[in-house]
Design a protein around this motif. Structure first.
Motif, PDB file in Angstrom:
ATOM      1  N   GLY A  15      47.324  57.774  48.935  1.00  0.00           N
ATOM      2  CA  GLY A  15      46.449  58.154  47.830  1.00  0.00           C
ATOM      3  C   GLY A  15      47.221  58.370  46.542  1.00  0.00           C
ATOM      4  O   GLY A  15      46.889  59.244  45.756  1.00  0.00           O
TER       5      GLY A  15
ATOM      6  N   ALA B 278      44.153  54.831  51.106  1.00  0.00           N
ATOM      7  CA  ALA B 278      43.520  55.923  51.850  1.00  0.00           C
ATOM      8  C   ALA B 278      44.561  56.690  52.652  1.00  0.00           C
ATOM      9  O   ALA B 278      44.231  57.623  53.358  1.00  0.00           O
ATOM     10  N   SER B 279      45.818  56.302  52.546  1.00  0.00           N
ATOM     11  CA  SER B 279      46.857  57.011  53.288  1.00  0.00           C
ATOM     12  C   SER B 279      47.676  57.900  52.345  1.00  0.00           C
ATOM     13  O   SER B 279      47.633  59.109  52.417  1.00  0.00           O
TER      14      SER B 279
ATOM     15  N   HIS C 225      37.380  46.685  49.123  1.00  0.00           N
ATOM     16  CA  HIS C 225      36.469  46.326  48.030  1.00  0.00           C
ATOM     17  C   HIS C 225      37.136  45.298  47.125  1.00  0.00           C
ATOM     18  O   HIS C 225      36.476  44.385  46.628  1.00  0.00           O
TER      19      HIS C 225
ATOM     20  N   TRP D  87      42.789  51.090  43.969  1.00  0.00           N
ATOM     21  CA  TRP D  87      43.461  51.895  42.937  1.00  0.00           C
ATOM     22  C   TRP D  87      44.274  53.016  43.562  1.00  0.00           C
ATOM     23  O   TRP D  87      45.215  53.508  42.959  1.00  0.00           O
ATOM     24  N   GLU D  88      43.891  53.424  44.772  1.00  0.00           N
ATOM     25  CA  GLU D  88      44.704  54.350  45.553  1.00  0.00           C
ATOM     26  C   GLU D  88      44.537  53.941  46.998  1.00  0.00           C
ATOM     27  O   GLU D  88      43.506  53.383  47.364  1.00  0.00           O
TER      28      GLU D  88
ATOM     29  N   ASP E 109      35.577  48.900  38.460  1.00  0.00           N
ATOM     30  CA  ASP E 109      34.323  48.689  39.182  1.00  0.00           C
ATOM     31  C   ASP E 109      33.713  47.318  38.871  1.00  0.00           C
ATOM     32  O   ASP E 109      32.764  46.904  39.523  1.00  0.00           O
TER      33      ASP E 109
ATOM     34  N   PRO F  94      28.180  44.945  48.109  1.00  0.00           N
ATOM     35  CA  PRO F  94      28.096  45.545  49.453  1.00  0.00           C
ATOM     36  C   PRO F  94      29.110  44.879  50.374  1.00  0.00           C
ATOM     37  O   PRO F  94      29.591  43.782  50.078  1.00  0.00           O
TER      38      PRO F  94
ATOM     39  N   THR G  26      35.222  51.226  43.885  1.00  0.00           N
ATOM     40  CA  THR G  26      34.248  50.703  44.851  1.00  0.00           C
ATOM     41  C   THR G  26      33.673  49.350  44.450  1.00  0.00           C
ATOM     42  O   THR G  26      33.188  48.610  45.301  1.00  0.00           O
ATOM     43  N   GLY G  27      33.729  49.026  43.156  1.00  0.00           N
ATOM     44  CA  GLY G  27      33.122  47.769  42.739  1.00  0.00           C
ATOM     45  C   GLY G  27      31.618  47.826  42.854  1.00  0.00           C
ATOM     46  O   GLY G  27      31.023  48.912  42.945  1.00  0.00           O
TER      47      GLY G  27
ATOM     48  N   THR H 189      40.657  51.175  52.532  1.00  0.00           N
ATOM     49  CA  THR H 189      39.246  51.132  52.136  1.00  0.00           C
ATOM     50  C   THR H 189      38.997  50.599  50.718  1.00  0.00           C
ATOM     51  O   THR H 189      38.174  49.720  50.529  1.00  0.00           O
ATOM     52  N   TRP H 190      39.691  51.138  49.683  1.00  0.00           N
ATOM     53  CA  TRP H 190      39.422  50.614  48.346  1.00  0.00           C
ATOM     54  C   TRP H 190      39.937  49.172  48.203  1.00  0.00           C
ATOM     55  O   TRP H 190      39.357  48.363  47.500  1.00  0.00           O
TER      56      TRP H 190
ATOM     57  N   GLN I 168      43.075  50.339  36.307  1.00  0.00           N
ATOM     58  CA  GLN I 168      42.907  51.083  37.564  1.00  0.00           C
ATOM     59  C   GLN I 168      41.522  51.722  37.628  1.00  0.00           C
ATOM     60  O   GLN I 168      40.975  52.105  36.605  1.00  0.00           O
ATOM     61  N   GLY I 169      41.008  51.834  38.847  1.00  0.00           N
ATOM     62  CA  GLY I 169      39.668  52.401  39.016  1.00  0.00           C
ATOM     63  C   GLY I 169      38.612  51.424  38.523  1.00  0.00           C
ATOM     64  O   GLY I 169      37.603  51.809  37.940  1.00  0.00           O
TER      65      GLY I 169
END
Ligand SMILES: Cc1cc2nc3c(=O)[nH]c(=O)nc-3n(C[C@H](O)[C@H](O)[C@H](O)COP(=O)(O)OP(=O)(O)OC[C@H]3O[C@@H](n4cnc5c(N)ncnc54)[C@H](O)[C@@H]3O)c2cc1C
Lengths: 269, 349
Positions: free
Chosen positions: A138, A135-136, A48, A132-133, A160, A201, A197-198, A44-45, A157-158
């Motif tokens: 993490g 979804a599995s 983005h 940055w992480e 946006d 959309p 998430t940045g 997911t991340w 990291q992290g």
């Protein structure tokens, strides 16, 4: 392409978050029940990161985006049917387990080697993107190790947002606490950006981009090298679902005043 | 025999953050359970003397630091050099560090330079049969595992809120300050500032006792066939001001904003809880106008007491996700809740 950026997005695939997950023991360690049957999505991340990569590439002529993915190739092919329509990229596939219980160190080594093998790589124009992480797992470990193996010391990291300044330097906005961002400036590539998430959309499906992408996706999946992950150093003593669910008290037909009073009392406790 | 290094960084005022003190306590508990182990503290940052004085009585064998202005900024290149230097000087077998935002970004990479493996987001440590084990979650807080590594050094980054913070009487301690060279390339990246949420929009409060989650329902047509964004905004902001709760959001609600529809002006992706949002720690959580789907509620793993207000008795919260589900109109309930908190009578919609 001489002046554009080379943007490599690293992403695995993960079970669709709407699926119920159940851990099981397999001969090679912990896994998920019916893992190969669960519908999957691009991590997911990292998704983005892919949208942000495509956006950055569209701003600078001559830029190119690669998607490097370590995943079982039959599952990857399914996921690509959708992802191929979201952004233009060239897929570099490695046929490899993608479960959360694998050791990020082993994945990072495969990723770094795969990135190094991309022909025409120019470190002075190189961005490595990812989530940055995952979804599995993490863990937030993989990209850092990829960076260490490739000698990339500009790591964030992290993230946006990234802004390109008039002098060619970059401002990177990383998440910190309390809804704040830390702004770092650097001027020399390569750099690694683990995205949160940045700001973009999810792009609408674009079948035309999908058709263009598919020309490289299918051959890439067909020639994907098979790699085994061994989990040599990581030992799982137990893997389990969290303890029992809560018993929910469902309150119907209670007057609003009473509900409000109950909530206020509970908050004040 | 395990040699434990507690790896900390100072804040810009020379203090050690709560997470750092918590990981010190975690390390002390590990040390007492592992026979013949010893504990060393390593600190990076500025003003390490004042930081060390507050933990000098913890029973550590020694204190090692990398100090200087260039190590004040949370920056991968310099932090990695500092951590690598401390690890090389101390030669620990186990490194315990707080999973602060600064450390999460650099410790695994830096540890790799000395052949160490790091596990992040550790939510518990225990000793079983003389072996140190750690618990952490997989698949976004859906599956919990107990793990250990045969490899040494092994780094554990401990999530905040798991252990009690260390507190002790300030004292003097001898600190070995390492002489660390920073090449010019390491300081090319500069932290040039911080972007804060606009005034009045500072809604994320990690230390709050209550998490208040707003879902997309706040922007949907209500019983009268109309949307009531302005009232929703006011009810939520008033509640936050009255209770100092932290504001979380569902993904749908923040996404509506980026799709150009009417949305609550003070929300951003940073408020998002769940699969692709955060997993905050608060003692209590109240969800309003939010359906409680699994990708959202995985972000509630560390919220102890949970209540929800939803018009739908069959929403996700009803299925074991919340302790109490109030089947009611959140507008009406929150209006009344605000009245009770402020002690005044609000006007009806
Ligand atoms: C890959 C992926 C990742 C995802 N990640 C996340 C994530 O990180 N976080 C997240 O939140 N979601 C995430 N989701 C989305 C998630 O599945 C849900 O779609 C989302 O959480 C729904 O948001 P919601 O409950 O606010 O909105 P809705 O589903 O639209 O629900 C609105 C609710 O409001 C209620 N309501 C309306 N009016 C009132 C009223 N007056 N009073 C009381 N109740 C009212 C309705 O009954 C309804 O239950 C993800 C999905 C995917 C596929």
């Amino acid at each position: 392409m001489s002046n554009g950026y080379q943007i490599i997005v690293c992403s695995g695939i993960v079970p669709d978050p709407l699926q119920t997950l159940e851990p099981v023991q397999t001969p090679t360690g912990p896994g998920l029940k019916n893992e190969m049957m669960l519908p999957a999505v691009l991590d997911t991340w990292a998704s983005h990161a892919l949208y942000e990569a495509a956006h950055l590439a569209s701003k600078v002529v001559g830029s190119k985006v690669w998607l490097v993915s370590l995943a079982p190739k039959t599952k990857l092919q399914q996921v690509m049917m959708i992802v191929a329509q979201k952004a233009q990229f060239e897929l570099v596939a490695v046929d490899c387990p993608s479960g959360g219980f694998s050791d990020p160190y082993e994945s990072a080594v495969v990723l770094a080697d795969t990135i190094k093998s991309i022909s025409g790589l120019d470190f002075n124009r190189l961005f490595i993107f990812g989530g940055w992480e995952s979804a599995s797992r993490g863990a937030g470990v993989t990209l850092q190790i990829v960076g260490e193996r490739l000698g990339i010391i500009n790591q964030f990291q992290g993230v946006d947002e990234i802004k390109i300044n008039d002098d060619g330097s970059f401002d990177v906005y990383e998440r910190i606490t309390e809804g704040k961002h830390q702004i770092s400036q650097f001027s020399k590539l390569p750099a690694i950006l683990g995205w949160a998430t940045g700001n973009l959309p999810e792009p609408k499906n674009n079948p035309q981009i999908g058709m263009v992408n598919m020309r490289t996706i299918m051959p890439s999946i067909q020639r994907a090298k098979q790699v085994k992950l061994e989990n040599k150093n990581l030992v799982f003593t137990s893997v389990q679902l969290p303890k029992q669910e809560r018993t929910t008290r469902i309150v119907k037909d209670m007057p609003v005043e009473e509900i409000a009073r109950e909530i206020v009392e509970w908050i004040k406790q | 025999m395990e040699k434990i290094l507690v790896l900390l960084h100072t804040e810009s005022d020379g203090s050690i953050c709560r997470g750092g003190l918590e990981s010190l306590n975690a390390s002390l508990s590990v040390k007492t359970q592992l026979a013949e182990s010893e504990l060393v503290i390593g600190i990076v940052g500025n003003n390490v003397k004042s930081a060390v004085s507050n933990i000098a009585g913890c029973g550590a064998k020694s204190f090692v630091a990398v100090e200087g202005e260039q190590f004040d900024q949370p920056r991968y290149c310099t932090d990695a050099i500092a951590i690598e230097s401390i690890m090389k000087a101390v030669k620990p077998s186990i490194i315990i560090a707080p999973a602060t935002i600064r450390w999460n970004r650099v410790v695994p990479g830096a540890a790799y330079r000395v052949g160490a493996a790091a596990d992040t987001h550790i939510t518990g440590v225990l000793i079983k049969d003389g072996v140190l084990k750690a618990s952490r979650w997989y698949y976004r807080q859906r599956i919990e595992a107990l793990i250990h590594r045969t490899q040494r050094p092994w780094v554990l980054l401990i999530d905040s809120g798991v252990f009690k913070p260390y507190s002790g009487v300030p004292a003097d301690a001898q600190i070995e300050i390492l002489n660390v060279e920073t090449p010019e390339t390491a300081v090319q990246t500069r932290v040039i500032g911080y972007r804060e949420p606009p005034v009045g929009h500072q809604t994320i409060r990690p230390d709050a006792k209550l998490l208040f989650v707003a879902g997309a329902g706040w922007t949907k047509k209500q019983a009268d066939g109309k949307v009531h964004i302005e009232e929703a905004e006011k009810l939520i902001l008033d509640f936050l001001n009255l209770t100092r709760a932290s504001l979380g959001s569902s993904k749908s609600l923040v996404d509506i904003g980026s799709e150009g529809q009417a949305v609550l002006s003070f929300l951003s992706h940073l408020n998002q809880i769940g699969q692709t949002g955060s997993t905050p720690r608060h003692p209590k959580g109240l969800a309003t106008c939010c359906h409680g789907e699994e990708p959202h509620t995985v972000g509630w793993r560390f919220i102890n007491e949970r209540r929800a207000i939803n018009l739908d008795p069959n929403c996700g919260w009803a299925r074991g996700k919340a302790d109490v589900l109030y089947v009611a109109d959140a507008f009406a309930v929150m209006r009344k809740v605000n009245e009770l908190f402020s002690g005044s009578i609000g006007k009806k919609r």
